[in-house]
Design an enzyme around this catalytic site. Structure first.
Site, PDB file in Angstrom:
ATOM      1  CG  ASP A 191       5.387  11.516   1.696  1.00 17.33           C
ATOM      2  OD1 ASP A 191       4.173  11.772   1.810  1.00 17.33           O
ATOM      3  OD2 ASP A 191       5.911  10.472   2.118  1.00 17.33           O
ATOM      4  CG  HIS A 201      -5.957  -1.589   0.894  1.00 16.91           C
ATOM      5  ND1 HIS A 201      -5.659  -2.446  -0.148  1.00 16.91           N
ATOM      6  CD2 HIS A 201      -4.867  -0.791   1.045  1.00 16.91           C
ATOM      7  CE1 HIS A 201      -4.452  -2.174  -0.612  1.00 16.91           C
ATOM      8  NE2 HIS A 201      -3.938  -1.184   0.096  1.00 16.91           N
TER       9      HIS A 201
END
EC number: 1.5.1.54
Length: 296
Positions: A120, A273
């Protein structure tokens, strides 16, 4: 029991039978911030490890303390369970030399699988010096790592367009990524359309769907708003009126996740996942119902 309910039960049993033994799972965890949270994490790892996941991953924080915890947890998982442990590694807050040092340390400690991410951007920052594709290239130069990267069926929030986002994924794959794991989603069609677009773009690696079992709808909506993930109206309606009923929320969330896996399995998806949020209960129950069980 009425004929209607009996037929519903038979249809459910048939649907589950089609999935059992046909899917593989992996799990994501994050570094805990307190000793109590760490105990919860290890309890979850111990329980989910019995399901023999293909791998488990651990996210990577934006500060050095959390990064150190990622390193420690990854090595602990490998030593404690023998599972393939894949650390997340971001390039937004480290120099190439620092990244090479981290990668060599992992390799020297027997870690062969890395989830390579840009990370980020800090508020107010400009254009990053490195992207995930650059990190993949760097890792492949250090050693022959097995590399997973991120994919976004509903488009990364910062992408200029869906096509630009797709081309970014292709750059990561062309740089050497072995598979992509998607951001969580709730609209199965968005994943299937995205998979088709990947094939058309010449992206030939496996696109593993990321599944988020929802027990807290408000929290999930917050995550979704931050990541450009659409919550279908039907899903919001299913959680309506359950703000003070945690147990029913878990049942609803587990059923949604199971339905997603069943549909995607019919479409040829074999690997899933799970974003566990460091809690084992829902992921374990979902896997159990789908036939992923200890000793199987």
């Amino acid at each position: 029991m009425s004929f209607f309910h009996a037929s519903q039960r038979d249809a459910l049993n048939q649907s589950l039978a089609e999935v059992q033994g046909q899917i593989n799972v992996s799990f994501e965890f994050f570094p805990p911030r307190t000793s109590e949270m760490e105990q919860t994490l290890w309890n979850s790892i111990d329980r989910l490890s019995s399901l023999k996941p293909k791998f488990v991953s651990v996210t990577y924080g934006a500060n050095s303390g959390e990064r150190d915890r990622t390193h420690s947890i990854i090595k602990g998982i490998k030593d404690r369970t023998g599972l393939e442990a894949a650390p997340h590694l971001t390039c937004i807050d480290a120099t190439p030399d620092e990244l090479r040092t981290i990668a060599r340390d992992y390799w020297n400690n027997g870690i062969r699988h890395i989830v390579a991410l840009r990370g980020d951007l800090p508020p107010g920052s400009g254009k990053p010096e490195m992207y995930a594709s650059d990190l993949v290239t760097l890792l492949k130069e250090v050693a022959d790592f097995d590399i997973s990267v991120a994919a976004y069926p509903e488009v990364h929030p910062e992408a200029k367009s869906a096509q630009a986002d797709l081309l970014n994924l292709k750059r990561k794959v062309d740089a050497g990524a072995n598979r992509a794991i998607t951001q969580f989603f709730f609209d199965v069609e968005s994943y299937l359309r995205f998979r088709d677009r990947c094939v058309s773009a010449g992206i030939d690696v496996e696109i593993i769907p990321g599944i988020l079992p929802v027990s807290n709808f408000k929290q999930a909506k917050k995550f979704a708003d931050m990541t450009n993930v659409r919550i279908p109206a039907w899903m919001a309606q299913m959680f309506d009126g359950l703000d003070d009923d945690a147990e029913t929320r878990k049942l609803v969330g587990a059923n949604i996740a199971m339905d997603m896996v069943k549909i995607l399995s019919r479409e040829g998806v074999k690997d899933f996942h799970f974003y566990t949020l460091n809690r084992a209960e829902m992921s374990y129950a979902i896997c159990h119902t789908l036939g992923v069980r200890p000793g199987l």
